[in-house]
Design a protein around this motif. Structure first.
Motif, short mmCIF file in Angstrom:
data_model
loop_
_atom_site.label_atom_id
_atom_site.label_comp_id
_atom_site.label_asym_id
_atom_site.label_seq_id
_atom_site.Cartn_x
_atom_site.Cartn_y
_atom_site.Cartn_z
N UNK A 90 37.38 40.55 35.34
CA UNK A 90 38.79 40.94 35.39
C UNK A 90 39.11 41.84 36.57
N UNK A 91 38.05 42.36 37.26
CA UNK A 91 38.31 43.25 38.40
C UNK A 91 38.47 42.47 39.70
N UNK A 92 38.61 41.15 39.58
CA UNK A 92 38.51 40.32 40.80
C UNK A 92 39.57 40.65 41.84
N UNK A 93 40.74 41.11 41.40
CA UNK A 93 41.83 41.34 42.35
C UNK A 93 41.48 42.38 43.40
N UNK A 94 40.62 43.34 43.02
CA UNK A 94 40.23 44.39 43.95
C UNK A 94 39.45 43.84 45.12
N UNK A 95 38.69 42.79 44.85
CA UNK A 95 37.78 42.29 45.89
C UNK A 95 38.33 41.07 46.61
N UNK A 96 39.47 40.57 46.16
CA UNK A 96 40.03 39.37 46.80
C UNK A 96 40.25 39.54 48.31
N UNK A 97 40.85 40.65 48.79
CA UNK A 97 41.05 40.76 50.24
C UNK A 97 39.74 40.66 51.01
N UNK A 98 38.70 41.33 50.50
CA UNK A 98 37.41 41.29 51.19
C UNK A 98 36.87 39.87 51.22
N UNK A 99 36.87 39.19 50.05
CA UNK A 99 36.30 37.85 49.98
C UNK A 99 37.08 36.90 50.89
N UNK A 100 38.40 37.00 50.85
CA UNK A 100 39.22 36.10 51.68
C UNK A 100 38.97 36.37 53.16
N UNK A 101 38.88 37.65 53.52
CA UNK A 101 38.64 37.96 54.93
C UNK A 101 37.28 37.43 55.36
N UNK A 102 36.25 37.66 54.55
CA UNK A 102 34.92 37.16 54.90
C UNK A 102 34.96 35.65 55.06
N UNK A 103 35.57 34.98 54.08
CA UNK A 103 35.57 33.51 54.10
C UNK A 103 36.27 32.98 55.34
N UNK A 104 37.49 33.45 55.57
CA UNK A 104 38.24 32.88 56.69
C UNK A 104 37.68 33.33 58.03
N UNK A 105 37.14 34.55 58.09
CA UNK A 105 36.54 35.03 59.33
C UNK A 105 35.34 34.15 59.70
N UNK A 106 34.48 33.89 58.73
CA UNK A 106 33.30 33.06 59.02
C UNK A 106 33.73 31.64 59.33
N UNK A 107 34.66 31.13 58.53
CA UNK A 107 35.04 29.72 58.68
C UNK A 107 35.65 29.48 60.06
N UNK A 108 36.61 30.29 60.42
CA UNK A 108 37.31 30.05 61.69
C UNK A 108 36.35 30.24 62.86
N UNK A 109 35.41 31.17 62.73
CA UNK A 109 34.45 31.34 63.82
C UNK A 109 33.45 30.20 63.88
N UNK A 110 33.07 29.68 62.69
CA UNK A 110 32.21 28.49 62.67
C UNK A 110 32.91 27.34 63.39
N UNK A 111 34.19 27.17 63.09
CA UNK A 111 34.93 26.05 63.68
C UNK A 111 35.11 26.24 65.19
N UNK A 112 35.42 27.49 65.58
CA UNK A 112 35.57 27.75 67.02
C UNK A 112 34.25 27.49 67.75
N UNK A 113 33.15 27.77 67.06
CA UNK A 113 31.85 27.53 67.67
C UNK A 113 31.56 26.06 67.87
#
Lengths: 393, 164
Positions: A195-218
């Motif tokens: 139930x505490x997931x909302x606290x960590x959503x920004x971190x998880x989303x940032x990690x996911x999209x940061x890695x994904x977009x950099x993978x794609x740019x690579x």
């Protein structure tokens, strides 16, 4: 999911065992002599000698490594590249700031520094001081581009929600991102963090999209190998490790340093293992992403290089190998597109799992079971998992 | 091994950039997006619940309607039946009444006929009596027109009256 994991592990094994087994080993053995490898010396000596044969490992390691130039292509034996800004911290001289073009691709030294081409490109101070290189290298520039893209995409999507209201159907990029964000929330955050997931959503989303977009740019030809760099994955792993450490609750630390219900003798064995496993988690995160992306880059470059290796043997063989190489590299590109998303997902998911372990509440069995819809049969002691329409023993 | 040794510069840049992205996006993207998604989901859930409730109410109303319809049908058929019975009863009563009336009329008529017949008979009797008296008068007049005849008849009568 199974097939994806299979593919990513396939590519990893393939890359690590076949390709690096040859080129890597070659490099390492030559490097261990603490001497410049012959082909690396070629680079330092200049282009005249180098062009005699095609050196695949030089090309590959040139691409996957970091650089102070953004190399675009070679024109008449001269590299066409963007010279990137060099920022150096010298313990005595302080900060230095100049363009990498001063080095003239390693042919000249500037201000007491010169560029050294080992397996990695490196700036060395001629007075032997331990300098720290804060240059905007190719990887840093690629990352800055990804940062700009991320900020632009995400804030414009967020604006759309504000503009169009909440209850209208998403359009455009908003429509593309919403299922991904929903996926991270429903498949990654909620199951692992409760139930505490909302606290960590920004971190998880940032990690996911940061890695994904950099993978794609690579993956873009000429792109940097940003997420296949151990400093980058190490940094990301450190962040998720710190989040895990700082969100660890009493229950987590208690189980770590004083596992309940364990004899004292076993505790001496168990606690060190637990502490080691705590540190292994981020290390595994770091190496997994690094190795996957690096392997993908190496495989694609190797397959492309094969054309030129065969071309160096005979022109006919080179042209003959083009369709095979192209077909395989196209296949690899598609695979890498998948891997780019999957590795981003895995990193995010494991971060969520580790944080989830750290914030897990103490087990009050009855409460916990009631929470998860689990029912305990009082007579047999059998646990049932009760979902909407089925009962699984 | 050089590939596995991280460069501090890149590490620091990554850390700085990632944290910047994290804090900016948390404020300007993830926050609004997550609240929007949550709001929409609660909205959708609420609408579905409302639709469900309305559907339940509808089905309840439908069953109520059906019940009402059934009741009405039963009532109407009962009313029809009652009406039929009433009609039958009224008709039967009317028939009975008519019969009684008719019988009375017939009886009256018969009585009157009887009376008139009797009156007629009486009149005829009277007429006949008168006629007979008249005839007898005329006969007597003609028979007793002479003095001899009168004497004769007087002596006859006198003979009959014998003084015992």
């Amino acid at each position: 999911m199974g097939s994806r994991r299979f593919f990513s592990s396939l590519i990893l094994t393939f890359a690590l065992f076949s390709v690096s087994a040859t080129s890597f080993a070659q490099h390492e053995s030559s490097h261990e002599k603490d001497d410049m490898a012959p082909h690396n010396e070629d680079v330092a000596h200049g282009h005249g000698e180098k062009k005699k044969g095609f050196n695949a490992s030089e090309v590959i390691f040139g691409h996957i490594g970091d650089s102070h130039y953004w190399h675009l292509f070679d024109l008449n034996d001269h590299p066409v590249s963007l010279s990137l800004p060099v920022i150096i911290y010298h313990p005595e001289k302080g900060m230095e700031f100049f363009s990498a073009s001063r080095f003239e691709h390693g042919h000249a030294s500037y201000n007491g520094y010169h560029l050294e081409h080992g397996m990695k490109e490196k700036i060395v101070s001629e007075d032997g001081a331990k300098i720290i290189d804060f240059s905007i290298t190719k990887n840093v520039l690629s990352m800055l581009i990804s940062v700009v893209l991320l900020l632009w995409i995400m804030t414009s999507v967020a604006k759309k929600y504000k503009k169009n209201g909440v209850m209208t159907a998403p359009t455009g990029f908003q429509n593309a991102l919403e299922p991904v964000i929903g996926f991270i929330r429903d498949e990654v955050a909620k199951p692992n963090l409760g139930y505490k997931y909302m606290r960590y959503m920004p971190l998880l989303l940032t990690i996911f999209f940061f890695i994904w977009i950099n993978n794609l740019l690579g993956l873009i030809p000429g792109g940097a190998n940003f997420t296949g760099n151990i400093a980058v994955t190490g940094c990301l792993a450190l962040i998720s490790f710190l989040v895990m450490i700082f969100s660890g609750n009493k229950h987590f630390w208690g189980h770590l340093f004083n596992p309940p219900g364990v004899p004292l003798g076993v505790k001496f064995l168990l606690v060190p293992i637990e502490i080691i496993s705590l540190f292994i988690k981020p290390v595994a995160l770091m190496i997994r992403l690094f190795a996957n992306i690096l392997a993908g880059h190496i495989v694609i470059l190797s397959v492309i290089s094969m054309i030129f290796i065969f071309g160096a043997l005979s022109e006919v063989a080179g042209w003959g190998f083009v369709p095979v190489s192209l077909a395989f590299s196209i296949f690899m590109f598609f695979l890498e597109l998948l891997v780019a998303a999957i590795q981003a997902f895995i990193f995010t998911n494991l971060t969520a799992v580790f944080v989830g372990q750290a914030i897990e509440e103490a087990h009050h069995h009855d409460d916990a079971h009631a929470h998860h819809g689990e029912v305990r049969n009082e007579v047999t002691g059998q646990d049932y998992h009760v979902s909407k329409d089925e009962i699984v023993a | 091994m050089e590939l596995l040794t991280p460069e501090l510069g890149l590490f620091v840049w990554t850390l700085v950039a990632f944290l910047a992205v994290f804090f900016i996006l948390r404020k300007f993207a993830w926050g609004p997006i997550m609240t929007a998604l949550t709001e929409r989901e609660t909205g959708i859930a609420a609408s579905i619940a409302a639709a469900d409730r309305v559907r339940k109410e509808m089905s309840q109303m439908q069953s109520e309607n059906e019940k009402l319809m059934m009741q009405a049908r039963e009532e109407s058929s009962a009313m029809l039946k009652e009406a039929k019975e009433t009609r039958d009863r009224i008709v039967a009563e009317a028939k009975d009444l008519a019969k009684i009336e008719a019988n009375k009329i017939i009886a009256d008529a018969q009585l009157q006929i009887q009376q008139q017949k009797m009156a007629a008979i009486t009149e005829v009797k009277n007429e006949i009596g008168k006629l007979a008296v008249d005839v007898a008068e005329k006969v007597l007049r003609t028979q007793l027109s002479t003095a001899d005849a009168q004497n004769h008849y007087a002596s006859l009568l006198a003979e009959e009256v014998k003084l015992n």
